[in-house]
Design a protein around this motif. Sequence first.
Motif, PDB file in Angstrom:
ATOM      1  N   LYS A  46      -4.434 -28.637   0.127  1.00 20.18           N
ATOM      2  CA  LYS A  46      -4.074 -30.042  -0.025  1.00 20.18           C
ATOM      3  C   LYS A  46      -5.340 -30.878   0.006  1.00 20.18           C
ATOM      4  O   LYS A  46      -6.247 -30.647   0.792  1.00 20.18           O
ATOM      5  CB  LYS A  46      -3.112 -30.487   1.076  1.00 20.18           C
ATOM      6  N   GLU A  47      -5.382 -31.882  -0.886  1.00 19.38           N
ATOM      7  CA  GLU A  47      -6.510 -32.805  -0.945  1.00 19.38           C
ATOM      8  C   GLU A  47      -6.107 -34.118  -0.282  1.00 19.38           C
ATOM      9  O   GLU A  47      -5.001 -34.614  -0.483  1.00 19.38           O
ATOM     10  CB  GLU A  47      -6.913 -33.062  -2.393  1.00 19.38           C
ATOM     11  N   PHE A  48      -7.019 -34.662   0.512  1.00 16.45           N
ATOM     12  CA  PHE A  48      -6.776 -35.914   1.222  1.00 16.45           C
ATOM     13  C   PHE A  48      -7.865 -36.925   0.904  1.00 16.45           C
ATOM     14  O   PHE A  48      -8.990 -36.562   0.549  1.00 16.45           O
ATOM     15  CB  PHE A  48      -6.768 -35.671   2.738  1.00 16.45           C
ATOM     16  N   LEU A  49      -7.527 -38.201   1.060  1.00 16.32           N
ATOM     17  CA  LEU A  49      -8.473 -39.306   0.936  1.00 16.32           C
ATOM     18  C   LEU A  49      -8.455 -40.066   2.250  1.00 16.32           C
ATOM     19  O   LEU A  49      -7.396 -40.523   2.688  1.00 16.32           O
ATOM     20  CB  LEU A  49      -8.070 -40.236  -0.209  1.00 16.32           C
ATOM     21  N   ALA A  50      -9.617 -40.187   2.885  1.00 13.68           N
ATOM     22  CA  ALA A  50      -9.744 -40.963   4.122  1.00 13.68           C
ATOM     23  C   ALA A  50     -10.420 -42.283   3.777  1.00 13.68           C
ATOM     24  O   ALA A  50     -11.480 -42.296   3.143  1.00 13.68           O
ATOM     25  CB  ALA A  50     -10.555 -40.199   5.156  1.00 13.68           C
ATOM     26  N   VAL A  51      -9.810 -43.408   4.170  1.00 16.05           N
ATOM     27  CA  VAL A  51     -10.319 -44.737   3.862  1.00 16.05           C
ATOM     28  C   VAL A  51     -10.593 -45.473   5.169  1.00 16.05           C
ATOM     29  O   VAL A  51      -9.717 -45.550   6.038  1.00 16.05           O
ATOM     30  CB  VAL A  51      -9.310 -45.542   3.011  1.00 16.05           C
ATOM     31  N   VAL A  52     -11.798 -46.016   5.305  1.00  9.63           N
ATOM     32  CA  VAL A  52     -12.152 -46.809   6.480  1.00  9.63           C
ATOM     33  C   VAL A  52     -11.401 -48.137   6.387  1.00  9.63           C
ATOM     34  O   VAL A  52     -11.584 -48.897   5.430  1.00  9.63           O
ATOM     35  CB  VAL A  52     -13.674 -47.055   6.562  1.00  9.63           C
ATOM     36  N   THR A  53     -10.535 -48.398   7.358  1.00 11.17           N
ATOM     37  CA  THR A  53      -9.734 -49.624   7.335  1.00 11.17           C
ATOM     38  C   THR A  53     -10.282 -50.708   8.257  1.00 11.17           C
ATOM     39  O   THR A  53     -10.014 -51.879   8.046  1.00 11.17           O
ATOM     40  CB  THR A  53      -8.276 -49.321   7.712  1.00 11.17           C
ATOM     41  N   ASP A  54     -11.021 -50.311   9.284  1.00  8.51           N
ATOM     42  CA  ASP A  54     -11.656 -51.282  10.194  1.00  8.51           C
ATOM     43  C   ASP A  54     -12.886 -50.625  10.792  1.00  8.51           C
ATOM     44  O   ASP A  54     -12.796 -49.882  11.768  1.00  8.51           O
ATOM     45  CB  ASP A  54     -10.680 -51.717  11.284  1.00  8.51           C
ATOM     46  N   VAL A  55     -14.043 -50.923  10.204  1.00 15.45           N
ATOM     47  CA  VAL A  55     -15.283 -50.265  10.629  1.00 15.45           C
ATOM     48  C   VAL A  55     -15.619 -50.587  12.079  1.00 15.45           C
ATOM     49  O   VAL A  55     -16.145 -49.742  12.803  1.00 15.45           O
ATOM     50  CB  VAL A  55     -16.444 -50.603   9.663  1.00 15.45           C
ATOM     51  N   ASP A  56     -15.290 -51.792  12.547  1.00 10.16           N
ATOM     52  CA  ASP A  56     -15.595 -52.165  13.928  1.00 10.16           C
ATOM     53  C   ASP A  56     -14.765 -51.382  14.938  1.00 10.16           C
ATOM     54  O   ASP A  56     -15.217 -51.114  16.051  1.00 10.16           O
ATOM     55  CB  ASP A  56     -15.383 -53.672  14.130  1.00 10.16           C
ATOM     56  N   ALA A  57     -13.554 -51.012  14.557  1.00 14.18           N
ATOM     57  CA  ALA A  57     -12.666 -50.252  15.434  1.00 14.18           C
ATOM     58  C   ALA A  57     -12.706 -48.753  15.129  1.00 14.18           C
ATOM     59  O   ALA A  57     -11.962 -47.983  15.725  1.00 14.18           O
ATOM     60  CB  ALA A  57     -11.236 -50.764  15.302  1.00 14.18           C
ATOM     61  N   ASN A  58     -13.560 -48.342  14.186  1.00 14.26           N
ATOM     62  CA  ASN A  58     -13.625 -46.946  13.751  1.00 14.26           C
ATOM     63  C   ASN A  58     -12.282 -46.446  13.233  1.00 14.26           C
ATOM     64  O   ASN A  58     -11.925 -45.283  13.415  1.00 14.26           O
ATOM     65  CB  ASN A  58     -14.126 -46.032  14.876  1.00 14.26           C
ATOM     66  N   ALA A  59     -11.511 -47.329  12.601  1.00 14.17           N
ATOM     67  CA  ALA A  59     -10.169 -46.982  12.137  1.00 14.17           C
ATOM     68  C   ALA A  59     -10.202 -46.443  10.711  1.00 14.17           C
ATOM     69  O   ALA A  59     -10.914 -46.956   9.846  1.00 14.17           O
ATOM     70  CB  ALA A  59      -9.254 -48.198  12.213  1.00 14.17           C
ATOM     71  N   VAL A  60      -9.398 -45.396  10.491  1.00 10.99           N
ATOM     72  CA  VAL A  60      -9.329 -44.725   9.192  1.00 10.99           C
ATOM     73  C   VAL A  60      -7.860 -44.449   8.881  1.00 10.99           C
ATOM     74  O   VAL A  60      -7.074 -44.119   9.764  1.00 10.99           O
ATOM     75  CB  VAL A  60     -10.094 -43.375   9.242  1.00 10.99           C
ATOM     76  N   THR A  61      -7.492 -44.586   7.596  1.00 13.78           N
ATOM     77  CA  THR A  61      -6.176 -44.163   7.132  1.00 13.78           C
ATOM     78  C   THR A  61      -6.372 -43.001   6.170  1.00 13.78           C
ATOM     79  O   THR A  61      -7.243 -43.046   5.299  1.00 13.78           O
ATOM     80  CB  THR A  61      -5.420 -45.312   6.441  1.00 13.78           C
ATOM     81  N   VAL A  62      -5.541 -41.958   6.325  1.00 14.96           N
ATOM     82  CA  VAL A  62      -5.632 -40.748   5.502  1.00 14.96           C
ATOM     83  C   VAL A  62      -4.423 -40.704   4.571  1.00 14.96           C
ATOM     84  O   VAL A  62      -3.278 -40.881   5.003  1.00 14.96           O
ATOM     85  CB  VAL A  62      -5.688 -39.489   6.390  1.00 14.96           C
ATOM     86  N   TYR A  63      -4.701 -40.468   3.291  1.00 15.17           N
ATOM     87  CA  TYR A  63      -3.678 -40.368   2.259  1.00 15.17           C
ATOM     88  C   TYR A  63      -3.709 -38.968   1.652  1.00 15.17           C
ATOM     89  O   TYR A  63      -4.777 -38.424   1.412  1.00 15.17           O
ATOM     90  CB  TYR A  63      -3.953 -41.384   1.131  1.00 15.17           C
ATOM     91  N   SER A  64      -2.521 -38.410   1.392  1.00 11.75           N
ATOM     92  CA  SER A  64      -2.442 -37.136   0.684  1.00 11.75           C
ATOM     93  C   SER A  64      -2.563 -37.404  -0.806  1.00 11.75           C
ATOM     94  O   SER A  64      -1.874 -38.270  -1.344  1.00 11.75           O
ATOM     95  CB  SER A  64      -1.115 -36.447   0.976  1.00 11.75           C
ATOM     96  N   LEU A  65      -3.447 -36.654  -1.485  1.00  5.90           N
ATOM     97  CA  LEU A  65      -3.614 -36.806  -2.926  1.00  5.90           C
ATOM     98  C   LEU A  65      -2.874 -35.744  -3.713  1.00  5.90           C
ATOM     99  O   LEU A  65      -2.744 -35.856  -4.927  1.00  5.90           O
ATOM    100  CB  LEU A  65      -5.109 -36.779  -3.295  1.00  5.90           C
TER     101      LEU A  65
END
Length: 93
Positions: A46-65
């Motif tokens: 499975k391929e995933f995409l991780a997107v930085v959503t809040d750099v100050d909070a080190n927050a990331v959202t992961v999406y399945s591609l």
Amino acid sequence: NCSNNDSFRFLIRNTADAAEPITLNAGADVTIDTGSTATIAQNNTKEFLAVVTDVDANAVTVYSLGTYIQQGIEGKILKTLIYPGKLSPTGEY
């Protein structure tokens, strides 16, 4: 250094010798998109995409591609990527 909306792709390959799925779990400050499947069945990648959503909070959202189905000699990936309906957080192809 990274910025908001920076992203990277990664793959997880399940080479289990039996029907043992792998499930990607979110850690601290990580969210797995509710529309994404985070389980990888035996003999799939499975391929995933991780997107930085809040750099100050080190927050990331992961999406399945999507999922690659491994078949053939030595588990080579012979089939085309199966997309789950969207390729990016914005739904763009």
